[in-house]
Motif scaffolding. Structure first.
Motif, PDB file in Angstrom:
ATOM      1  N   GLN A  71     163.003  -6.743  32.892  1.00 50.41           N
ATOM      2  CA  GLN A  71     162.226  -7.111  34.073  1.00 50.41           C
ATOM      3  C   GLN A  71     161.607  -8.317  34.410  1.00 50.41           C
ATOM      4  OE1 GLN A  71     160.564  -4.667  36.810  1.00 50.41           O
ATOM      5  NE2 GLN A  71     162.102  -3.101  36.041  1.00 50.41           N
ATOM      6  N   PHE A  72     161.942  -8.789  33.059  1.00 48.51           N
ATOM      7  CA  PHE A  72     161.372 -10.600  33.197  1.00 48.51           C
ATOM      8  C   PHE A  72     162.581 -11.923  33.895  1.00 48.51           C
ATOM      9  CE2 PHE A  72     163.147 -10.518  29.312  1.00 48.51           C
ATOM     10  CZ  PHE A  72     164.367 -11.440  28.681  1.00 48.51           C
ATOM     11  N   LEU A  73     163.961 -10.445  34.350  1.00 46.85           N
ATOM     12  CA  LEU A  73     165.055 -11.647  34.719  1.00 46.85           C
ATOM     13  C   LEU A  73     165.119 -11.956  36.665  1.00 46.85           C
ATOM     14  CD1 LEU A  73     167.812 -12.485  33.591  1.00 46.85           C
ATOM     15  CD2 LEU A  73     168.737 -10.788  34.725  1.00 46.85           C
ATOM     16  N   THR A  74     164.902 -12.842  37.076  1.00 53.01           N
ATOM     17  CA  THR A  74     164.277 -12.679  37.964  1.00 53.01           C
ATOM     18  C   THR A  74     165.665 -13.729  39.115  1.00 53.01           C
ATOM     19  OG1 THR A  74     162.815 -15.252  37.331  1.00 53.01           O
ATOM     20  CG2 THR A  74     161.683 -12.990  37.875  1.00 53.01           C
ATOM     21  N   GLU A  75     166.583 -14.570  38.166  1.00 49.28           N
ATOM     22  CA  GLU A  75     168.166 -15.078  38.438  1.00 49.28           C
ATOM     23  C   GLU A  75     168.516 -15.235  37.151  1.00 49.28           C
ATOM     24  OE1 GLU A  75     166.650 -19.087  38.832  1.00 49.28           O
ATOM     25  OE2 GLU A  75     166.256 -19.613  37.199  1.00 49.28           O
ATOM     26  N   SER A  76     169.664 -15.829  37.715  1.00 54.83           N
ATOM     27  CA  SER A  76     170.890 -15.940  36.771  1.00 54.83           C
ATOM     28  C   SER A  76     172.031 -14.316  36.172  1.00 54.83           C
ATOM     29  CB  SER A  76     170.600 -16.574  36.165  1.00 54.83           C
ATOM     30  OG  SER A  76     170.594 -18.112  36.532  1.00 54.83           O
ATOM     31  N   HIS A  77     171.373 -13.283  36.599  1.00 57.30           N
ATOM     32  CA  HIS A  77     171.749 -12.175  35.956  1.00 57.30           C
ATOM     33  C   HIS A  77     173.757 -11.917  35.598  1.00 57.30           C
ATOM     34  CE1 HIS A  77     174.259 -12.637  40.146  1.00 57.30           C
ATOM     35  NE2 HIS A  77     174.675 -11.067  39.790  1.00 57.30           N
ATOM     36  N   ASP A  78     174.418 -13.360  36.287  1.00 59.43           N
ATOM     37  CA  ASP A  78     175.596 -13.289  35.690  1.00 59.43           C
ATOM     38  C   ASP A  78     175.628 -14.028  33.909  1.00 59.43           C
ATOM     39  OD1 ASP A  78     174.402 -15.931  36.154  1.00 59.43           O
ATOM     40  OD2 ASP A  78     175.732 -15.910  37.621  1.00 59.43           O
ATOM     41  N   LEU A  79     174.484 -15.150  33.541  1.00 62.46           N
ATOM     42  CA  LEU A  79     174.207 -15.389  32.417  1.00 62.46           C
ATOM     43  C   LEU A  79     173.481 -14.470  31.155  1.00 62.46           C
ATOM     44  CD1 LEU A  79     172.575 -19.389  33.639  1.00 62.46           C
ATOM     45  CD2 LEU A  79     175.306 -18.219  32.746  1.00 62.46           C
ATOM     46  N   TRP A  80     172.793 -13.149  31.519  1.00 64.00           N
ATOM     47  CA  TRP A  80     172.498 -12.723  31.089  1.00 64.00           C
ATOM     48  C   TRP A  80     173.578 -11.504  30.279  1.00 64.00           C
ATOM     49  CZ3 TRP A  80     169.238  -9.654  28.078  1.00 64.00           C
ATOM     50  CH2 TRP A  80     169.970  -8.308  28.007  1.00 64.00           C
ATOM     51  N   ILE A  81     174.612 -11.031  31.642  1.00 66.28           N
ATOM     52  CA  ILE A  81     175.579 -10.431  31.441  1.00 66.28           C
ATOM     53  C   ILE A  81     176.362 -11.751  29.910  1.00 66.28           C
ATOM     54  CG2 ILE A  81     178.216  -9.676  32.081  1.00 66.28           C
ATOM     55  CD1 ILE A  81     176.268  -8.991  34.855  1.00 66.28           C
ATOM     56  N   ALA A  82     176.807 -12.769  30.519  1.00 67.66           N
ATOM     57  CA  ALA A  82     177.130 -13.360  29.306  1.00 67.66           C
ATOM     58  C   ALA A  82     176.259 -13.222  28.326  1.00 67.66           C
ATOM     59  CB  ALA A  82     177.401 -14.301  30.310  1.00 67.66           C
ATOM     60  N   THR A  83     175.223 -13.408  27.806  1.00 61.81           N
ATOM     61  CA  THR A  83     174.482 -13.220  26.847  1.00 61.81           C
ATOM     62  C   THR A  83     174.847 -11.922  26.140  1.00 61.81           C
ATOM     63  OG1 THR A  83     173.180 -14.966  28.164  1.00 61.81           O
ATOM     64  CG2 THR A  83     172.362 -13.446  25.902  1.00 61.81           C
ATOM     65  N   VAL A  84     174.921 -11.223  26.940  1.00 61.55           N
ATOM     66  CA  VAL A  84     175.086  -9.749  26.033  1.00 61.55           C
ATOM     67  C   VAL A  84     176.647 -10.289  25.558  1.00 61.55           C
ATOM     68  CG1 VAL A  84     175.634  -7.200  26.484  1.00 61.55           C
ATOM     69  CG2 VAL A  84     173.224  -8.176  27.541  1.00 61.55           C
ATOM     70  N   GLY A  85     177.285 -10.454  26.639  1.00 63.31           N
ATOM     71  CA  GLY A  85     178.969 -10.593  26.027  1.00 63.31           C
ATOM     72  C   GLY A  85     178.811 -10.760  24.611  1.00 63.31           C
ATOM     73  N   ASN A  86     177.855 -12.388  24.432  1.00 67.49           N
ATOM     74  CA  ASN A  86     178.396 -13.058  23.578  1.00 67.49           C
ATOM     75  C   ASN A  86     177.743 -12.985  22.354  1.00 67.49           C
ATOM     76  OD1 ASN A  86     179.571 -16.207  22.840  1.00 67.49           O
ATOM     77  ND2 ASN A  86     176.566 -15.998  22.095  1.00 67.49           N
ATOM     78  N   VAL A  87     176.355 -12.647  22.741  1.00 66.86           N
ATOM     79  CA  VAL A  87     175.605 -11.773  21.061  1.00 66.86           C
ATOM     80  C   VAL A  87     176.526 -10.260  20.411  1.00 66.86           C
ATOM     81  CG1 VAL A  87     173.685 -10.302  20.571  1.00 66.86           C
ATOM     82  CG2 VAL A  87     173.379 -13.173  22.093  1.00 66.86           C
ATOM     83  N   ALA A  88     176.876  -9.568  21.458  1.00 70.28           N
ATOM     84  CA  ALA A  88     178.031  -8.524  21.351  1.00 70.28           C
ATOM     85  C   ALA A  88     179.488  -8.916  20.541  1.00 70.28           C
ATOM     86  CB  ALA A  88     177.756  -6.861  21.492  1.00 70.28           C
ATOM     87  N   ARG A  89     179.283  -9.905  20.881  1.00 66.40           N
ATOM     88  CA  ARG A  89     180.618 -10.179  20.445  1.00 66.40           C
ATOM     89  C   ARG A  89     182.111  -9.748  20.650  1.00 66.40           C
ATOM     90  NH1 ARG A  89     178.047 -13.673  18.727  1.00 66.40           N
ATOM     91  NH2 ARG A  89     178.285 -14.741  16.602  1.00 66.40           N
TER      92      ARG A  89
END
Length: 251
Positions: free
Chosen positions: A180-198
């Motif tokens: 809910q706090f994501l107001t911009e940069s949905h792409d960096l959110w997706i990249a962060t998930v991918g990075n954390v999940a390896r």
């Protein structure tokens, strides 16, 4: 082609009449008959919907929002509406590089999320880093993610753009819902998930020609210090949330 390689292109549009025709032409030339383009229009007030309708292509499916929700929530709606096994994200004003579909599917062979490089429409020059002013390209990421890569994301020096990303459906349980706090940069959110999940992969050649103009959602000029701080705080929260979701998924 197997069901596992069928593609849904997820696009958010808003007052994109000027460039949507060229973009859709470049997309449709890449797709197979069993692929689809899911367009969620964010209450456009220009001729965007009419321009899309002119294609009369059965692969295109349009969802019209009656009120403007912003590009982050609109992309989330498009992702939720996709029906195929692989999701490609796409902006309304760029153009795809020929071979994009094949390149991203190859990148997804042993990864659940991949990103490709971008070049500028017109001369195919690479993007430049906002920090170093050098050519901005994805670095090798053999292990699917690392602390170093996360630090590059947090520093704003990782060239992750949604318009150059592809996602396997089995990654959506971690990506959705967007925080809910994501107001911009949905792409960096997706990249962060991918990075954390390896499970992040890099396709180290261009898959998008990016069109620069005054209405770009991604800023082309440096932002003020307050906006930068707010953005970094949001990305730190995104990193913490991604870690929480990955831990829960592994239990």
């Amino acid at each position: 082609m197997t069901d596992a390689d069928r593609v849904s292109v997820c696009m958010a549009t808003y007052n994109g009449e000027k460039y949507i025709d060229a973009q859709l032409q470049s997309i449709l030339q890449e797709l197979d008959d069993s692929d689809e383009v899911v367009i969620v229009d964010d209450a456009s007030t220009d001729g965007t919907l009419a321009a899309i309708a002119k294609f009369n292509d059965p692969r295109i499916r349009v969802i019209s929002q009656t009120e403007n929700r912003g590009y982050v929530r609109t992309f989330e709606t498009a992702i939720r509406a996709a029906t195929n096994s692989v999701l490609f994200l796409s902006d309304q004003d760029d153009e795809w590089v020929p071979g994009r579909r094949v390149a991203l599917l190859e990148g997804l062979q042993n990864r659940r999320i991949v990103a490709g490089d971008l070049v500028l429409l017109g001369d195919d020059a690479p993007l430049t880093s906002p920090l170093t002013r050098r050519p901005w390209r994805l670095a090798t990421l053999p292990e699917g993610g690392s602390i170093g890569n996360e630090l590059r994301i947090l520093a704003g020096n990782a060239p992750y753009y949604g318009c150059a990303m592809a996602i396997r459906r089995n990654a959506l349980a971690l990506i959705l819902p967007f925080p809910q706090f994501l107001t911009e940069s949905h792409d960096l959110w997706i990249a962060t998930v991918g990075n954390v999940a390896r499970t992040m992969g890099h396709v180290q050649h261009p898959v998008v020609r990016r069109r620069l103009h005054e209405a770009n959602t991604s800023p082309q000029r440096p932002r003020g210090i307050l906006m930068v701080v707010r953005s970094r705080v949001m990305l730190i929260r995104a990193w913490a949330e991604a870690r929480r979701r990955v831990r829960l998924a592994r239990r």
